[in-house]
Write a protein that holds these residues in place. Structure first.
Motif, PDB file in Angstrom:
ATOM      1  N   SER A  87      -7.129   4.942  -3.822  1.00  0.00           N
ATOM      2  CA  SER A  87      -5.968   4.454  -3.086  1.00  0.00           C
ATOM      3  C   SER A  87      -6.174   4.742  -1.608  1.00  0.00           C
ATOM      4  O   SER A  87      -7.122   5.425  -1.218  1.00  0.00           O
ATOM      5  CB  SER A  87      -4.676   5.123  -3.581  1.00  0.00           C
ATOM      6  OG  SER A  87      -4.746   6.530  -3.379  1.00  0.00           O
ATOM      7  N   GLY A  88      -5.273   4.218  -0.764  1.00  0.00           N
ATOM      8  CA  GLY A  88      -5.357   4.460   0.656  1.00  0.00           C
ATOM      9  C   GLY A  88      -6.654   3.951   1.262  1.00  0.00           C
ATOM     10  O   GLY A  88      -7.237   2.970   0.799  1.00  0.00           O
ATOM     11  N   PHE A  89      -7.127   4.632   2.302  1.00  0.00           N
ATOM     12  CA  PHE A  89      -8.328   4.159   2.975  1.00  0.00           C
ATOM     13  C   PHE A  89      -9.566   4.315   2.098  1.00  0.00           C
ATOM     14  O   PHE A  89     -10.535   3.575   2.246  1.00  0.00           O
ATOM     15  CB  PHE A  89      -8.521   4.853   4.327  1.00  0.00           C
ATOM     16  CG  PHE A  89      -8.934   6.300   4.257  1.00  0.00           C
ATOM     17  CD1 PHE A  89     -10.277   6.645   4.283  1.00  0.00           C
ATOM     18  CD2 PHE A  89      -7.994   7.310   4.212  1.00  0.00           C
ATOM     19  CE1 PHE A  89     -10.672   7.973   4.252  1.00  0.00           C
ATOM     20  CE2 PHE A  89      -8.380   8.641   4.175  1.00  0.00           C
ATOM     21  CZ  PHE A  89      -9.719   8.971   4.196  1.00  0.00           C
ATOM     22  N   ALA A  90      -9.529   5.271   1.153  1.00  0.00           N
ATOM     23  CA  ALA A  90     -10.653   5.415   0.226  1.00  0.00           C
ATOM     24  C   ALA A  90     -10.837   4.137  -0.584  1.00  0.00           C
ATOM     25  O   ALA A  90     -11.960   3.646  -0.754  1.00  0.00           O
ATOM     26  CB  ALA A  90     -10.417   6.606  -0.698  1.00  0.00           C
ATOM     27  N   ALA A  91      -9.735   3.567  -1.067  1.00  0.00           N
ATOM     28  CA  ALA A  91      -9.822   2.335  -1.860  1.00  0.00           C
ATOM     29  C   ALA A  91     -10.422   1.197  -1.035  1.00  0.00           C
ATOM     30  O   ALA A  91     -11.195   0.386  -1.569  1.00  0.00           O
ATOM     31  CB  ALA A  91      -8.432   1.944  -2.361  1.00  0.00           C
ATOM     32  N   GLU A  92     -10.081   1.159   0.247  1.00  0.00           N
ATOM     33  CA  GLU A  92     -10.628   0.099   1.101  1.00  0.00           C
ATOM     34  C   GLU A  92     -12.138   0.244   1.256  1.00  0.00           C
ATOM     35  O   GLU A  92     -12.865  -0.745   1.313  1.00  0.00           O
ATOM     36  CB  GLU A  92      -9.946   0.125   2.472  1.00  0.00           C
ATOM     37  CG  GLU A  92      -8.439  -0.081   2.438  1.00  0.00           C
ATOM     38  CD  GLU A  92      -8.055  -1.354   1.690  1.00  0.00           C
ATOM     39  OE1 GLU A  92      -8.603  -2.425   2.025  1.00  0.00           O
ATOM     40  OE2 GLU A  92      -7.226  -1.269   0.766  1.00  0.00           O
ATOM     41  N   LEU A  93     -12.613   1.472   1.330  1.00  0.00           N
ATOM     42  CA  LEU A  93     -14.057   1.702   1.421  1.00  0.00           C
ATOM     43  C   LEU A  93     -14.758   1.329   0.118  1.00  0.00           C
ATOM     44  O   LEU A  93     -15.832   0.722   0.127  1.00  0.00           O
ATOM     45  CB  LEU A  93     -14.332   3.169   1.761  1.00  0.00           C
ATOM     46  CG  LEU A  93     -13.876   3.630   3.149  1.00  0.00           C
ATOM     47  CD1 LEU A  93     -14.029   5.134   3.292  1.00  0.00           C
ATOM     48  CD2 LEU A  93     -14.660   2.917   4.247  1.00  0.00           C
ATOM     49  N   TYR A  94     -14.125   1.658  -1.010  1.00  0.00           N
ATOM     50  CA  TYR A  94     -14.718   1.309  -2.307  1.00  0.00           C
ATOM     51  C   TYR A  94     -14.805  -0.204  -2.473  1.00  0.00           C
ATOM     52  O   TYR A  94     -15.793  -0.736  -2.992  1.00  0.00           O
ATOM     53  CB  TYR A  94     -13.916   1.922  -3.453  1.00  0.00           C
ATOM     54  CG  TYR A  94     -13.830   3.430  -3.431  1.00  0.00           C
ATOM     55  CD1 TYR A  94     -14.936   4.208  -3.083  1.00  0.00           C
ATOM     56  CD2 TYR A  94     -12.638   4.076  -3.751  1.00  0.00           C
ATOM     57  CE1 TYR A  94     -14.841   5.594  -3.053  1.00  0.00           C
ATOM     58  CE2 TYR A  94     -12.542   5.461  -3.725  1.00  0.00           C
ATOM     59  CZ  TYR A  94     -13.633   6.215  -3.376  1.00  0.00           C
ATOM     60  OH  TYR A  94     -13.552   7.577  -3.352  1.00  0.00           O
ATOM     61  N   LYS A  95     -13.776  -0.906  -2.019  1.00  0.00           N
ATOM     62  CA  LYS A  95     -13.766  -2.365  -2.146  1.00  0.00           C
ATOM     63  C   LYS A  95     -14.946  -2.996  -1.395  1.00  0.00           C
ATOM     64  O   LYS A  95     -15.457  -4.048  -1.790  1.00  0.00           O
ATOM     65  CB  LYS A  95     -12.457  -2.943  -1.600  1.00  0.00           C
ATOM     66  CG  LYS A  95     -11.235  -2.664  -2.458  1.00  0.00           C
ATOM     67  CD  LYS A  95      -9.979  -3.180  -1.766  1.00  0.00           C
ATOM     68  CE  LYS A  95      -8.723  -2.800  -2.542  1.00  0.00           C
ATOM     69  NZ  LYS A  95      -7.488  -3.221  -1.825  1.00  0.00           N
TER      70      LYS A  95
END
Length: 461
Positions: A87-95
């Motif tokens: 979730s959060g910015f971590a999720a954006e990096l994973y995407k």
């Protein structure tokens, strides 16, 4: 690979691996690194790192090697990184296909955590404590990163695959510029959020620039909550005339109460401070004292007891061949409204100002878990022997892409000083906004990561 690197590499087989919700594979491991990297055969400390791999991007173990690494460098100094889900910015990096290495910087979290009660047995006197703590600045943190990078990526065939990307939030950005100064060959790319560090030799220009920004936030606070002018004065008067202890044995003095202004730099921080002011004044009206619950809330809003490294090294993170000499104290003394002693004699319509991200010598009396470090703090404040954190010549010639999100209304990293840094570091591009503040990466992760990745493309219309 040196003997100590080989020793650390042996720990790769000693992993703890598990899967958390939303398809994340987690690997946790420790690395043994030199306390003093200039003495690699000397004593060691442990560094904890947690690797998160999005399983939808790497169905098989061999696919993981194809995912680029991004290392997250936390703000601080002196704060750890908790387990982050998808979730959060971590999720954006994973995407975007990154695997993320979440590093507990030395002295924090699980990386040989450093506090007065966890010092090595042979570190006892104030002088010994000060000498030990000198090893926990950005220069040592960056050397830890390079040490770990060589273990994790050093055996890859292509030199490009031996590099990684770093993302530095706040103090993590300071570390990133140190990294660029001394080990740019290890970096593929750099992302900064509120982390364009000032490149001077000491903290005085920093606090001289930030003090007016803190004053502006105080003015905004009192414009929003005008009744708090008298409430805060009422509270300060009580704290000045009574001994008030926090649940863990610290002292809630007027000057400590003012330190709640640290929250002014975060989204919703003004409202959070108002709630504590309202509760405290309500307690005093009803009970003639501040209740345990309110004292507990204040204590929980102030993290220095649990993150003592933040206090004792905070001014030192700016020092290169120069002593800090309690810079924040000297600068704020120029403004009478930061002083309760000065304001209390004025009309009751005059506000007393909260302080910002500032460390003062009296904190080592007021906070229970800082008291054992009071002597060491005085030694470090007078220390002018700090080594270099930046190489301006290397930074000027930098070719590694540096993409930054910069906050115009940041009370922790001054905007004008950040712009000065941007002119001195090669290959920097920025997204500048006045719609977010210092914790923008948490408050609007989608937009911040999108902006960073867009800047990274270096496409010009």
């Amino acid at each position: 690979m040196s003997d100590i690197q080989a020793q650390a590499a042996n720990l790769i087989s000693d992993l703890e691996t598990y899967t958390v919700k939303d398809g994340l594979k987690i690997e946790e491991r420790f690395f043994y690194v030199p306390l003093d990297h200039s003495k690699p055969e000397g004593s060691t400390i442990r560094i904890f790192a947690r690797r998160s791999v999005p399983k939808d991007k790497a169905a098989k173990p061999k696919d993981e090697e194809k995912l680029p690494y991004v290392v997250y460098l936390q703000g601080g100094p002196g704060f750890e990184v908790g387990l982050r889900g998808n979730s959060g910015f971590a999720a954006e990096l994973y995407k975007k296909g990154y695997q993320v290495l979440w590093l507990d910087q030395r002295g924090t979290g699980l990386s040989t955590p450093l506090s007065p009660e966890t010092l090595p047995e042979n570190v006892k006197t104030d002088e010994e404590i000060a000498a030990y703590l000198r090893h926990f600045r950005a220069d040592s943190i960056v050397k830890d990163c390079e040490f770990i990078r060589k273990i994790l990526l050093g055996d890859r065939t292509e030199s490009a695959d031996q590099k990684w990307t770093i993302i530095g939030q706040s103090f993590g950005g300071f570390c990133s510029l140190t990294y660029l100064s001394f080990y740019p060959e290890g970096l593929k790319e750099v992302f900064l959020t509120g982390g364009l560090a000032p490149l001077g030799n000491g903290p005085d220009p920093v606090y001289e620039a930030l003090a007016p920004r803190v004053i502006k936030r105080n003015q905004i606070y009192y414009e929003k909550y005008p009744a708090d002018v008298k409430r805060v004065r009422f509270i300060m008067g009580h704290l000045a005339s009574h001994t008030v202890k926090t649940p863990n044995g610290g002292h809630l003095t007027p000057r400590r109460f003012q330190q709640l202004g640290l929250e002014f730099g975060m989204q919703g921080g003004i409202d959070s401070v108002h709630q504590l002011v309202l509760r405290s004044s309500n307690d005093l009206e009803l009970f003639k004292k501040i209740s345990y619950k309110t004292l507990q809330s204040i204590e929980q809003a102030q993290s220095l007891d649990g993150n003592a490294l933040y206090a004792i090294l905070h001014e030192a993170i700016y020092c290169q061949g120069q002593a800090s000499n309690w810079s924040a104290l000297r600068v704020t003394q120029r403004y009478s409204q930061f002083s309760w002693e000065a304001v209390q004699s004025l009309e009751d319509t005059e506000p007393v100002y909260f302080t910002g991200e500032m460390i003062f010598p009296h904190m080592f009396d007021d906070y229970a878990n800082l008291r054992p470090w009071k002597g060491a703090a005085e030694i470090l404040a007078k220390d002018a022997s700090w080594g270099p954190l930046y190489d301006l010549d290397v930074l000027a010639k930098n070719e590694v892409k540096v993409s930054a999100v910069t906050y115009f209304n940041d009370i922790y990293v001054d905007f004008n000083l950040a712009q000065d840094t941007a002119t001195k570091v090669g290959n920097v591009e920025q997204y500048i906004t006045n719609q977010l503040v210092h914790d923008g990466i948490r408050q609007d992760a989608v937009d911040v990561i999108k902006r960073l990745l867009s800047i990274s493309k270096r496409e010009i219309d």
